[in-house]
Design a protein around this motif. Structure first.
Motif, PDB file in Angstrom:
ATOM      1  N   ALA A  96     -22.552  29.703  -7.738  1.00 19.15           N
ATOM      2  CA  ALA A  96     -22.311  28.938  -6.540  1.00 19.15           C
ATOM      3  C   ALA A  96     -20.951  28.252  -6.772  1.00 19.15           C
ATOM      4  O   ALA A  96     -20.550  27.895  -7.473  1.00 19.15           O
ATOM      5  CB  ALA A  96     -23.314  27.893  -6.283  1.00 19.15           C
ATOM      6  N   THR A  97     -20.023  28.427  -5.568  1.00 17.51           N
ATOM      7  CA  THR A  97     -18.906  27.939  -5.638  1.00 17.51           C
ATOM      8  C   THR A  97     -18.724  27.490  -4.390  1.00 17.51           C
ATOM      9  O   THR A  97     -19.488  27.609  -3.205  1.00 17.51           O
ATOM     10  CB  THR A  97     -17.717  28.974  -5.787  1.00 17.51           C
ATOM     11  OG1 THR A  97     -16.499  28.306  -5.987  1.00 17.51           O
ATOM     12  CG2 THR A  97     -17.710  29.854  -4.553  1.00 17.51           C
ATOM     13  N   ALA A  98     -17.528  26.491  -3.860  1.00 15.66           N
ATOM     14  CA  ALA A  98     -17.373  25.751  -2.818  1.00 15.66           C
ATOM     15  C   ALA A  98     -16.238  25.729  -2.341  1.00 15.66           C
ATOM     16  O   ALA A  98     -14.913  26.264  -2.931  1.00 15.66           O
ATOM     17  CB  ALA A  98     -17.784  24.159  -2.996  1.00 15.66           C
ATOM     18  N   TYR A  99     -15.802  25.357  -1.023  1.00 15.15           N
ATOM     19  CA  TYR A  99     -14.650  25.360  -0.279  1.00 15.15           C
ATOM     20  C   TYR A  99     -14.634  24.114   0.759  1.00 15.15           C
ATOM     21  O   TYR A  99     -15.707  23.648   0.986  1.00 15.15           O
ATOM     22  CB  TYR A  99     -14.588  26.706   0.623  1.00 15.15           C
ATOM     23  CG  TYR A  99     -15.891  26.779   1.450  1.00 15.15           C
ATOM     24  CD1 TYR A  99     -15.628  26.306   2.982  1.00 15.15           C
ATOM     25  CD2 TYR A  99     -16.806  27.273   1.251  1.00 15.15           C
ATOM     26  CE1 TYR A  99     -16.780  26.256   3.708  1.00 15.15           C
ATOM     27  CE2 TYR A  99     -17.925  27.723   2.265  1.00 15.15           C
ATOM     28  CZ  TYR A  99     -17.843  27.063   3.268  1.00 15.15           C
ATOM     29  OH  TYR A  99     -18.795  27.114   4.152  1.00 15.15           O
ATOM     30  N   PRO A 100     -13.502  23.788   0.929  1.00  8.98           N
ATOM     31  CA  PRO A 100     -13.247  22.585   1.860  1.00  8.98           C
ATOM     32  C   PRO A 100     -13.806  23.038   3.295  1.00  8.98           C
ATOM     33  O   PRO A 100     -13.702  24.041   3.650  1.00  8.98           O
ATOM     34  CB  PRO A 100     -11.714  22.279   1.883  1.00  8.98           C
ATOM     35  CG  PRO A 100     -11.042  23.044   0.689  1.00  8.98           C
ATOM     36  CD  PRO A 100     -12.196  23.984   0.363  1.00  8.98           C
ATOM     37  N   PRO A 101     -14.293  22.020   3.890  1.00 11.14           N
ATOM     38  CA  PRO A 101     -14.986  21.985   5.195  1.00 11.14           C
ATOM     39  C   PRO A 101     -13.810  22.576   6.232  1.00 11.14           C
ATOM     40  O   PRO A 101     -12.538  22.118   6.048  1.00 11.14           O
ATOM     41  CB  PRO A 101     -15.309  20.885   5.814  1.00 11.14           C
ATOM     42  CG  PRO A 101     -15.469  20.043   4.410  1.00 11.14           C
ATOM     43  CD  PRO A 101     -14.602  20.542   3.546  1.00 11.14           C
ATOM     44  N   CYS A 102     -14.135  23.629   7.124  1.00  6.21           N
ATOM     45  CA  CYS A 102     -13.220  24.007   8.198  1.00  6.21           C
ATOM     46  C   CYS A 102     -11.975  24.590   7.801  1.00  6.21           C
ATOM     47  O   CYS A 102     -10.873  24.580   8.569  1.00  6.21           O
ATOM     48  CB  CYS A 102     -12.998  22.718   9.007  1.00  6.21           C
ATOM     49  SG  CYS A 102     -14.333  21.722   9.518  1.00  6.21           S
ATOM     50  N   VAL A 103     -12.092  25.442   6.637  1.00  3.54           N
ATOM     51  CA  VAL A 103     -11.128  25.891   6.206  1.00  3.54           C
ATOM     52  C   VAL A 103     -10.784  27.653   6.887  1.00  3.54           C
ATOM     53  O   VAL A 103      -9.818  28.067   6.641  1.00  3.54           O
ATOM     54  CB  VAL A 103     -10.628  26.240   4.585  1.00  3.54           C
ATOM     55  CG1 VAL A 103     -10.538  24.828   4.084  1.00  3.54           C
ATOM     56  CG2 VAL A 103     -11.885  27.148   4.032  1.00  3.54           C
ATOM     57  N   GLY A 152     -12.508  15.610   2.743  1.00  3.31           N
ATOM     58  CA  GLY A 152     -13.710  15.972   3.529  1.00  3.31           C
ATOM     59  C   GLY A 152     -14.643  14.919   3.812  1.00  3.31           C
ATOM     60  O   GLY A 152     -14.950  14.166   3.174  1.00  3.31           O
ATOM     61  N   VAL A 153     -15.045  14.945   5.225  1.00 10.22           N
ATOM     62  CA  VAL A 153     -16.055  13.593   5.631  1.00 10.22           C
ATOM     63  C   VAL A 153     -17.134  14.326   6.274  1.00 10.22           C
ATOM     64  O   VAL A 153     -17.032  15.079   7.059  1.00 10.22           O
ATOM     65  CB  VAL A 153     -15.225  12.805   6.739  1.00 10.22           C
ATOM     66  CG1 VAL A 153     -16.283  11.748   7.206  1.00 10.22           C
ATOM     67  CG2 VAL A 153     -14.249  12.267   5.959  1.00 10.22           C
ATOM     68  N   VAL A 164     -19.311  17.678   9.976  1.00 13.81           N
ATOM     69  CA  VAL A 164     -18.391  17.798   8.820  1.00 13.81           C
ATOM     70  C   VAL A 164     -17.017  18.224   9.288  1.00 13.81           C
ATOM     71  O   VAL A 164     -16.835  18.973  10.074  1.00 13.81           O
ATOM     72  CB  VAL A 164     -19.149  18.626   7.849  1.00 13.81           C
ATOM     73  CG1 VAL A 164     -19.261  20.095   8.215  1.00 13.81           C
ATOM     74  CG2 VAL A 164     -18.227  18.782   6.351  1.00 13.81           C
ATOM     75  N   ASP A 165     -16.107  17.756   8.544  1.00 13.46           N
ATOM     76  CA  ASP A 165     -14.638  18.210   8.958  1.00 13.46           C
ATOM     77  C   ASP A 165     -13.693  17.671   7.837  1.00 13.46           C
ATOM     78  O   ASP A 165     -14.139  16.992   6.970  1.00 13.46           O
ATOM     79  CB  ASP A 165     -14.361  17.488  10.234  1.00 13.46           C
ATOM     80  CG  ASP A 165     -13.121  18.542  10.952  1.00 13.46           C
ATOM     81  OD1 ASP A 165     -12.590  19.292  10.345  1.00 13.46           O
ATOM     82  OD2 ASP A 165     -12.832  18.305  12.356  1.00 13.46           O
ATOM     83  N   ASP A 166     -12.524  18.133   7.836  1.00 17.80           N
ATOM     84  CA  ASP A 166     -11.656  17.694   6.712  1.00 17.80           C
ATOM     85  C   ASP A 166     -10.312  17.492   7.413  1.00 17.80           C
ATOM     86  O   ASP A 166      -9.826  18.067   8.546  1.00 17.80           O
ATOM     87  CB  ASP A 166     -11.637  18.474   5.628  1.00 17.80           C
ATOM     88  CG  ASP A 166     -11.145  19.920   5.881  1.00 17.80           C
ATOM     89  OD1 ASP A 166     -10.812  20.257   6.906  1.00 17.80           O
ATOM     90  OD2 ASP A 166     -10.931  20.457   4.755  1.00 17.80           O
ATOM     91  N   ARG A 167      -9.347  16.649   6.626  1.00 16.09           N
ATOM     92  CA  ARG A 167      -8.148  16.615   6.961  1.00 16.09           C
ATOM     93  C   ARG A 167      -6.935  16.763   5.819  1.00 16.09           C
ATOM     94  O   ARG A 167      -7.720  16.287   4.770  1.00 16.09           O
ATOM     95  CB  ARG A 167      -7.737  15.152   7.611  1.00 16.09           C
ATOM     96  CG  ARG A 167      -8.349  15.170   9.094  1.00 16.09           C
ATOM     97  CD  ARG A 167      -7.958  13.833  10.045  1.00 16.09           C
ATOM     98  NE  ARG A 167      -8.031  13.974  11.605  1.00 16.09           N
ATOM     99  CZ  ARG A 167      -7.724  13.041  11.986  1.00 16.09           C
ATOM    100  NH1 ARG A 167      -7.083  11.800  11.835  1.00 16.09           N
ATOM    101  NH2 ARG A 167      -8.020  13.034  13.475  1.00 16.09           N
ATOM    102  N   PRO A 168      -5.950  17.071   6.096  1.00 16.26           N
ATOM    103  CA  PRO A 168      -5.151  17.119   4.678  1.00 16.26           C
ATOM    104  C   PRO A 168      -4.935  15.567   4.174  1.00 16.26           C
ATOM    105  O   PRO A 168      -4.718  14.688   5.183  1.00 16.26           O
ATOM    106  CB  PRO A 168      -3.836  17.768   5.445  1.00 16.26           C
ATOM    107  CG  PRO A 168      -4.230  18.606   6.644  1.00 16.26           C
ATOM    108  CD  PRO A 168      -5.087  17.752   7.290  1.00 16.26           C
ATOM    109  N   GLY A 169      -4.461  15.598   3.054  1.00 15.57           N
ATOM    110  CA  GLY A 169      -4.287  14.235   2.349  1.00 15.57           C
ATOM    111  C   GLY A 169      -5.312  14.076   1.481  1.00 15.57           C
ATOM    112  O   GLY A 169      -6.549  13.961   1.473  1.00 15.57           O
ATOM    113  N   GLY A 170      -4.835  13.912  -0.059  1.00 18.65           N
ATOM    114  CA  GLY A 170      -5.522  13.605  -0.915  1.00 18.65           C
ATOM    115  C   GLY A 170      -4.875  13.308  -2.234  1.00 18.65           C
ATOM    116  O   GLY A 170      -3.493  12.553  -2.002  1.00 18.65           O
TER     117      GLY A 170
END
Length: 270
Positions: A96-103, A152-153, A164-170
């Motif tokens: 399994a692998t993952a991606y940021p939400p909404c990309v 991601g939130v 679920v959504d995300d925004r740039p910035g980390g």
């Protein structure tokens, strides 16, 4: 709320098996790969869901959720897969692998292609916030996965992910702030943040509050819920207090929070 003592036990066990295989390994095994902005992590769980092998390698595979170095990512995942197979004496085909939400579906597929080119034939995709929530096992909470490039939130109610959504910035943006403030390179700033955490925190407050602003915007309808932090970017001691003050909400952090999402990714590989 999930069992924080059990989460703490899982995270401590994952940390203890970083580069060291468990003495007893009970099949079937589940494998998860977390492609990151700065590092790539593999986690192997046994039949009971306990970590039996964890390893990471530097790899700038993603930038703001986008695979920017496909060949480098494939090489990193191949290296991690082969090392895990040698350590445990098995061969892996499913991951399994993952991606940021909404990309977007194209970028999420790129994460799949990386794993396929690295030797896995059966690849399951899950978003990072869902994976983090799986590890934390929370019923009513806001789960925040702060990675190197994005935040991601996810809002969980009655154990279900309702938004679920995300925004740039980390973490990378925090490094940029620190590099500018101290007149050093970004890589040096990342190291300085870890080795001089107390001195770095005041300089990083504006960046932490920017992350807080993303959390506030993406959980505007869930201000009644506590915020749980996942990811390595905000493991800086005191960052949770800065966020709690900015948001005027309960903010809960975890030791070894950078392993929360990789654990959840592996758990999804059933």
């Amino acid at each position: 709320m999930g069992d924080r003592s059990e989460v703490g036990r899982l995270l401590a066990s994952a940390r203890a098996h970083l580069g060291r295989a468990a003495e007893e390994v009970v099949a079937p095994l589940r494998v998860g790969v977390d492609l990151g902005t700065a590092t790539c992590v593999i986690v192997v769980l046994d039949a009971s869901g306990d970590p039996v092998w964890v390893q990471s390698t530097p790899c700038a595979a993603l930038q703001d959720g986008v695979v920017v170095d496909f060949a480098g990512a494939v090489a990193a995942v191949t290296r991690l897969r082969e090392e895990a197979e040698r350590a445990l004496g098995v061969s892996f085909t499913r991951v399994a692998t993952a991606y940021p939400p909404c990309v977007g579906i194209g970028e999420s597929r790129a994460c799949r292609y990386v794993c396929e080119q690295a030797g896995f034939t059966d690849v399951l995709l899950v978003d990072e916030v869902t994976a983090a929530g799986d590890t934390l096992a929370l019923r009513d909470a806001v789960v925040v996965d702060v990675g190197g490039g994005s935040t991601g939130v996810g809002v969980f109610r009655d154990g279900r992910l309702v938004s679920v959504d995300d925004r740039p910035g980390g973490g990378h943006h925090l490094d940029l702030i620190l590099a500018g403030a101290l007149g050093m390179g970004v890589h040096e700033a990342e190291k300085h943040k870890v080795t001089h955490a107390r001195e770095s925190l005041p300089l990083l407050v504006p960046g932490i509050e920017r992350i807080g602003n993303s959390i506030r915007a993406l959980s505007a309808d869930a201000t009644d819920l506590p915020v749980h932090l996942s990811g390595g970017a905000l493991m800086l001691p005191g960052a949770d207090r800065v966020l709690a003050g900015y948001l005027d909400r309960s903010v809960i952090s975890y030791p070894h929070a950078h392993l929360i999402t990789p654990l959840g990714i592996a758990r999804s590989a059933a």
